[in-house]
Design a protein around this motif. Structure first.
Motif, PDB file in Angstrom:
ATOM      1  N   LEU A  32       0.926  -1.024  -0.197  1.00  0.00           N
ATOM      2  CA  LEU A  32       0.057   0.062  -0.234  1.00  0.00           C
ATOM      3  C   LEU A  32       0.807   1.386  -0.089  1.00  0.00           C
ATOM      4  CD1 LEU A  32      -2.499  -0.999   2.893  1.00  0.00           C
ATOM      5  CD2 LEU A  32      -2.850  -0.941   0.653  1.00  0.00           C
ATOM      6  N   TYR A  33       0.352   2.245  -0.595  1.00  0.00           N
ATOM      7  CA  TYR A  33       1.033   3.441  -0.435  1.00  0.00           C
ATOM      8  C   TYR A  33       0.063   4.712  -0.587  1.00  0.00           C
ATOM      9  CZ  TYR A  33       4.180   7.578  -1.299  1.00  0.00           C
ATOM     10  OH  TYR A  33       4.672   8.813  -1.125  1.00  0.00           O
ATOM     11  N   ASN A  34       0.192   5.834   0.380  1.00  0.00           N
ATOM     12  CA  ASN A  34      -0.609   6.962   0.445  1.00  0.00           C
ATOM     13  C   ASN A  34      -2.006   6.542   0.285  1.00  0.00           C
ATOM     14  OD1 ASN A  34      -0.882   9.659   0.379  1.00  0.00           O
ATOM     15  ND2 ASN A  34      -0.804  10.013  -1.852  1.00  0.00           N
ATOM     16  N   ALA A  35      -2.461   5.529   0.941  1.00  0.00           N
ATOM     17  CA  ALA A  35      -3.999   4.927   0.808  1.00  0.00           C
ATOM     18  C   ALA A  35      -4.542   6.005   2.230  1.00  0.00           C
ATOM     19  CB  ALA A  35      -4.037   3.971   1.311  1.00  0.00           C
ATOM     20  N   SER A  36      -5.042   7.243   1.917  1.00  0.00           N
ATOM     21  CA  SER A  36      -5.473   8.099   2.822  1.00  0.00           C
ATOM     22  C   SER A  36      -7.196   8.416   2.254  1.00  0.00           C
ATOM     23  CB  SER A  36      -4.883   9.535   2.855  1.00  0.00           C
ATOM     24  OG  SER A  36      -5.138  10.303   3.666  1.00  0.00           O
ATOM     25  N   PHE A  37      -8.025   8.037   3.331  1.00  0.00           N
ATOM     26  CA  PHE A  37      -9.518   8.221   3.150  1.00  0.00           C
ATOM     27  C   PHE A  37     -10.266   8.290   4.536  1.00  0.00           C
ATOM     28  CE2 PHE A  37      -8.114   3.911   3.027  1.00  0.00           C
ATOM     29  CZ  PHE A  37      -9.130   3.289   3.690  1.00  0.00           C
ATOM     30  N   GLU A  38     -11.424   8.562   4.394  1.00  0.00           N
ATOM     31  CA  GLU A  38     -12.233   8.486   5.663  1.00  0.00           C
ATOM     32  C   GLU A  38     -13.503   7.410   5.227  1.00  0.00           C
ATOM     33  OE1 GLU A  38     -13.515  11.929   8.293  1.00  0.00           O
ATOM     34  OE2 GLU A  38     -13.121  12.953   6.512  1.00  0.00           O
ATOM     35  N   ILE A  39     -13.941   6.854   6.120  1.00  0.00           N
ATOM     36  CA  ILE A  39     -15.065   6.212   6.047  1.00  0.00           C
ATOM     37  C   ILE A  39     -16.165   6.466   6.955  1.00  0.00           C
ATOM     38  CG2 ILE A  39     -16.092   3.624   6.152  1.00  0.00           C
ATOM     39  CD1 ILE A  39     -13.392   2.688   5.694  1.00  0.00           C
ATOM     40  N   TYR A  40     -17.307   6.874   6.593  1.00  0.00           N
ATOM     41  CA  TYR A  40     -18.397   7.354   7.207  1.00  0.00           C
ATOM     42  C   TYR A  40     -19.078   6.392   7.896  1.00  0.00           C
ATOM     43  CZ  TYR A  40     -17.389  10.954   3.719  1.00  0.00           C
ATOM     44  OH  TYR A  40     -16.628  11.799   2.972  1.00  0.00           O
ATOM     45  N   GLU A  41     -19.719   6.690   9.260  1.00  0.00           N
ATOM     46  CA  GLU A  41     -20.376   5.815   9.717  1.00  0.00           C
ATOM     47  C   GLU A  41     -21.675   5.375   9.127  1.00  0.00           C
ATOM     48  OE1 GLU A  41     -22.546   6.017  14.340  1.00  0.00           O
ATOM     49  OE2 GLU A  41     -21.415   7.735  13.714  1.00  0.00           O
ATOM     50  N   GLY A  42     -21.908   4.002   9.472  1.00  0.00           N
ATOM     51  CA  GLY A  42     -23.231   3.562   8.817  1.00  0.00           C
ATOM     52  C   GLY A  42     -23.195   3.457   7.084  1.00  0.00           C
ATOM     53  N   GLU A  43     -22.048   3.376   6.551  1.00  0.00           N
ATOM     54  CA  GLU A  43     -21.833   3.232   5.238  1.00  0.00           C
ATOM     55  C   GLU A  43     -21.264   1.825   4.882  1.00  0.00           C
ATOM     56  OE1 GLU A  43     -19.597   5.654   2.324  1.00  0.00           O
ATOM     57  OE2 GLU A  43     -18.074   5.715   3.904  1.00  0.00           O
ATOM     58  N   ILE A  44     -21.670   1.518   3.497  1.00  0.00           N
ATOM     59  CA  ILE A  44     -20.928   0.182   3.145  1.00  0.00           C
ATOM     60  C   ILE A  44     -19.847   0.764   2.062  1.00  0.00           C
ATOM     61  CG2 ILE A  44     -20.870  -1.965   1.590  1.00  0.00           C
ATOM     62  CD1 ILE A  44     -23.773  -2.157   2.465  1.00  0.00           C
ATOM     63  N   LYS A 204     -24.775  -0.771  10.538  1.00  0.00           N
ATOM     64  CA  LYS A 204     -23.374  -0.990  10.704  1.00  0.00           C
ATOM     65  C   LYS A 204     -22.457  -0.199   9.836  1.00  0.00           C
ATOM     66  CE  LYS A 204     -23.971  -3.994  13.985  1.00  0.00           C
ATOM     67  NZ  LYS A 204     -23.874  -3.422  15.501  1.00  0.00           N
ATOM     68  N   THR A 205     -21.392   0.011  10.099  1.00  0.00           N
ATOM     69  CA  THR A 205     -20.231   0.411   9.116  1.00  0.00           C
ATOM     70  C   THR A 205     -19.624  -0.714   8.496  1.00  0.00           C
ATOM     71  OG1 THR A 205     -19.978   2.577  10.512  1.00  0.00           O
ATOM     72  CG2 THR A 205     -18.348   2.133   8.962  1.00  0.00           C
ATOM     73  N   ILE A 206     -19.582  -0.781   7.192  1.00  0.00           N
ATOM     74  CA  ILE A 206     -19.031  -2.108   6.673  1.00  0.00           C
ATOM     75  C   ILE A 206     -18.166  -1.680   5.586  1.00  0.00           C
ATOM     76  CG2 ILE A 206     -19.796  -4.125   5.192  1.00  0.00           C
ATOM     77  CD1 ILE A 206     -22.561  -4.017   6.254  1.00  0.00           C
ATOM     78  N   VAL A 207     -17.013  -2.204   5.666  1.00  0.00           N
ATOM     79  CA  VAL A 207     -15.752  -2.244   4.669  1.00  0.00           C
ATOM     80  C   VAL A 207     -15.746  -3.556   4.081  1.00  0.00           C
ATOM     81  CG1 VAL A 207     -13.306  -1.696   4.286  1.00  0.00           C
ATOM     82  CG2 VAL A 207     -14.550  -0.742   6.506  1.00  0.00           C
ATOM     83  N   PHE A 208     -15.963  -3.592   2.761  1.00  0.00           N
ATOM     84  CA  PHE A 208     -16.395  -4.750   1.860  1.00  0.00           C
ATOM     85  C   PHE A 208     -15.222  -4.915   0.609  1.00  0.00           C
ATOM     86  CE2 PHE A 208     -18.375  -7.724  -0.931  1.00  0.00           C
ATOM     87  CZ  PHE A 208     -19.050  -8.609  -0.080  1.00  0.00           C
ATOM     88  N   VAL A 209     -14.570  -5.993   0.961  1.00  0.00           N
ATOM     89  CA  VAL A 209     -13.567  -6.298  -0.124  1.00  0.00           C
ATOM     90  C   VAL A 209     -14.125  -7.063  -1.432  1.00  0.00           C
ATOM     91  CG1 VAL A 209     -11.230  -7.683  -0.872  1.00  0.00           C
ATOM     92  CG2 VAL A 209     -11.474  -5.770   1.203  1.00  0.00           C
ATOM     93  N   SER A 210     -13.900  -6.796  -2.677  1.00  0.00           N
ATOM     94  CA  SER A 210     -14.528  -7.286  -3.606  1.00  0.00           C
ATOM     95  C   SER A 210     -13.625  -7.108  -4.861  1.00  0.00           C
ATOM     96  CB  SER A 210     -15.903  -6.791  -4.038  1.00  0.00           C
ATOM     97  OG  SER A 210     -16.261  -7.570  -5.169  1.00  0.00           O
ATOM     98  N   HIS A 211     -13.426  -8.142  -5.762  1.00  0.00           N
ATOM     99  CA  HIS A 211     -12.786  -7.989  -6.967  1.00  0.00           C
ATOM    100  C   HIS A 211     -13.913  -7.788  -8.106  1.00  0.00           C
ATOM    101  CE1 HIS A 211     -13.374 -12.339  -6.905  1.00  0.00           C
ATOM    102  NE2 HIS A 211     -13.514 -12.350  -8.249  1.00  0.00           N
ATOM    103  N   ASP A 212     -15.079  -8.008  -7.713  1.00  0.00           N
ATOM    104  CA  ASP A 212     -16.185  -7.992  -8.645  1.00  0.00           C
ATOM    105  C   ASP A 212     -17.097  -6.769  -8.897  1.00  0.00           C
ATOM    106  OD1 ASP A 212     -19.234  -8.316  -9.222  1.00  0.00           O
ATOM    107  OD2 ASP A 212     -18.272 -10.357 -10.019  1.00  0.00           O
ATOM    108  N   LEU A 213     -16.948  -6.248  -9.952  1.00  0.00           N
ATOM    109  CA  LEU A 213     -17.250  -4.633  -9.981  1.00  0.00           C
ATOM    110  C   LEU A 213     -18.837  -4.606 -10.113  1.00  0.00           C
ATOM    111  CD1 LEU A 213     -16.867  -1.784 -11.051  1.00  0.00           C
ATOM    112  CD2 LEU A 213     -17.216  -2.380 -13.504  1.00  0.00           C
ATOM    113  N   ASP A 214     -19.544  -5.859 -10.362  1.00  0.00           N
ATOM    114  CA  ASP A 214     -21.105  -5.655 -10.303  1.00  0.00           C
ATOM    115  C   ASP A 214     -21.513  -5.616  -8.769  1.00  0.00           C
ATOM    116  OD1 ASP A 214     -21.576  -5.584 -13.040  1.00  0.00           O
ATOM    117  OD2 ASP A 214     -21.839  -7.806 -13.247  1.00  0.00           O
ATOM    118  N   GLU A 215     -20.679  -6.498  -7.987  1.00  0.00           N
ATOM    119  CA  GLU A 215     -21.065  -6.585  -6.649  1.00  0.00           C
ATOM    120  C   GLU A 215     -20.590  -5.321  -5.943  1.00  0.00           C
ATOM    121  OE1 GLU A 215     -20.181  -9.959  -3.681  1.00  0.00           O
ATOM    122  OE2 GLU A 215     -18.335  -9.181  -3.937  1.00  0.00           O
ATOM    123  N   ALA A 216     -19.751  -4.582  -6.428  1.00  0.00           N
ATOM    124  CA  ALA A 216     -19.082  -3.359  -5.786  1.00  0.00           C
ATOM    125  C   ALA A 216     -20.153  -2.189  -6.172  1.00  0.00           C
ATOM    126  CB  ALA A 216     -17.894  -2.902  -6.333  1.00  0.00           C
TER     127      ALA A 216
END
Length: 385
Positions: A32-44, A204-216
């Motif tokens: 990883l490099y320079n991965a700077s971001f915010e995740i909001y409460e209650g979002e996927i 809930k606040t959900i962080v979801f990993v996917s390689h599938d564009l349709d799913e994302a």
């Protein structure tokens, strides 16, 4: 940075060398490099990208299953990278839960004992943890399977157990690492629908990993698209589809049927003019004349929709000295801001009246005419050329 000499890799990253060039020079891998971001409460929040893009590495940094080489991870203002082992264990037990791709169930335990495992670690009494586990098992649709073993369940059911186990501790944050990718397509789609329903109910606040564009695109409130350990773009599904940040993002989303992704909210116009239900018919006719309309939506003081007034009905009602409320029509299409453009096309061909866009509070938030849909379709076609 993966390797024994991460500082060497950091030096070359800052010089602008690529992931491949750095590996060839140093033998170190840029995760990883320079991965700077915010995740909001209650979002996927969906992390997506090709294999090796860094999405799972980033997810596992959030709960320090992988230790970041440098940087900070703040959860509710607390820097997770700075806490000691005891506090980190407490955060993992109570604040963050994880759902894995391969289910990671304990094969010798029953379903209820698998679901209650996190509560057991917390020292919750057996009766209480079973009570909580039974509630969560029912919530994910597995009531009746409490005494079963994981080997007796299908893949989709086992993934529900993994989800129930994560939910049982009532965490603020769910980390889901390609949780549905091992499932058959139909079961996967069902699990996506169930996750969205659970999210609507539990927030809930959900962080979801996917390689599938349709799913994302289906799950994500926002998406972080990654390439070679770097975040190429963060945005809503609509923003990534309609305003890709660079050629890589454009190529990644090429071929997506945008009529399934763009929604009423993207094509609707402001609901102007509207007329109050307490106004006279003369006011309604004047507004229609000024704006060149043959109809006008009627709302109350809170912008709640009451109906549609057609110009012919208004002229007739004026002669008969009627009130607006007496001559309204309810015979017009109403939809929500989330309705896909594809569905709007089907609605528009069946009516010659404008489509009212109404939110969950029954307030009129927009209107759609056939021309708006045609313009959106034209833009989709131009973007795809």
């Amino acid at each position: 940075m993966f390797g024994k000499h991460p500082k060497k890799a950091l030096f070359y990253v800052e010089k602008g060398l690529s992931k491949t060039e750095i590996f060839n020079k140093t033998g170190q891998t840029v995760g990883l490099y320079n991965a700077s971001f915010e995740i909001y409460e209650g979002e996927i929040f969906v992390l997506m990208g090709l294999s090796g893009s860094g999405k799972s590495t980033l997810l596992r940094c959030l709960n320090r299953l992988i230790e970041p080489t440098s940087g900070n991870i703040l959860i509710d203002g607390e820097d997770v990278t700075a806490v000691d082992k005891d506090r980190l264990r407490e955060i993992r037990e109570r604040k963050i839960s994880m759902v894995f791709q391969n289910f990671a169930l304990l094969p010798h335990r029953t379903i209820i004992d698998n679901v209650a495992y996190g509560l057991e670690i917390q020292g919750i009494a057996k009766d209480e943890r079973y009570r909580i586990a039974e509630e969560v098992i029912e919530r994910v649709g597995l009531k009746g399977h409490e005494k079963s073993k994981p080997s007796q369940l299908s893949g989709g059911m086992q993934q529900r157990v993994g989800l129930a186990r994560a939910l049982a501790t009532d965490p603020d944050i769910l980390l889901m690492d390609e949780a549905f990718s091992a499932l058959d397509p139909l079961i996967r789609s069902d699990m996506q629908d169930e996750l969205l329903e659970l999210e609507e109910n539990m927030q809930k606040t959900i962080v979801f990993v996917s390689h599938d564009l349709d799913e994302a695109l289906k799950l994500g409130d926002r998406i972080a698209l990654m390439k070679d350990g770097v975040i190429a773009q963060i945005g809503t599904p609509e923003e990534i589809l309609t305003n890709p940040a660079d050629d890589y993002v454009s190529r990644f989303v090429a071929g997506v049927d945008k009529t399934k992704i763009l929604t009423a909210e993207n094509v609707m116009k402001r609901p102007d003019p509207v007329v109050s239900i307490r106004s006279g018919i003369e006011v309604a006719l004047k507004l229609m004349e000024i704006h060149g309309r043959s109809s006008i939506f009627v709302v109350d003081a809170n912008k709640r929709l009451h109906g549609l007034l057609m110009v012919d009905d208004a002229v007739k009602g004026l002669k008969e000295k009627k009130q607006i409320s007496e001559i309204l029509t309810k015979n017009f299409p109403i939809t929500s801001p989330e309705t896909p453009l594809q569905d709007l096309i089907s609605i528009s061909v069946k009516t010659d009246k404008p489509i009212a866009v109404v939110n969950a509070n029954e307030k009129l938030v927009g209107t759609i005419v056939r021309g708006s849909i045609l313009s959106a379709l034209k833009k989709v076609e131009e973007d795809e050329k």
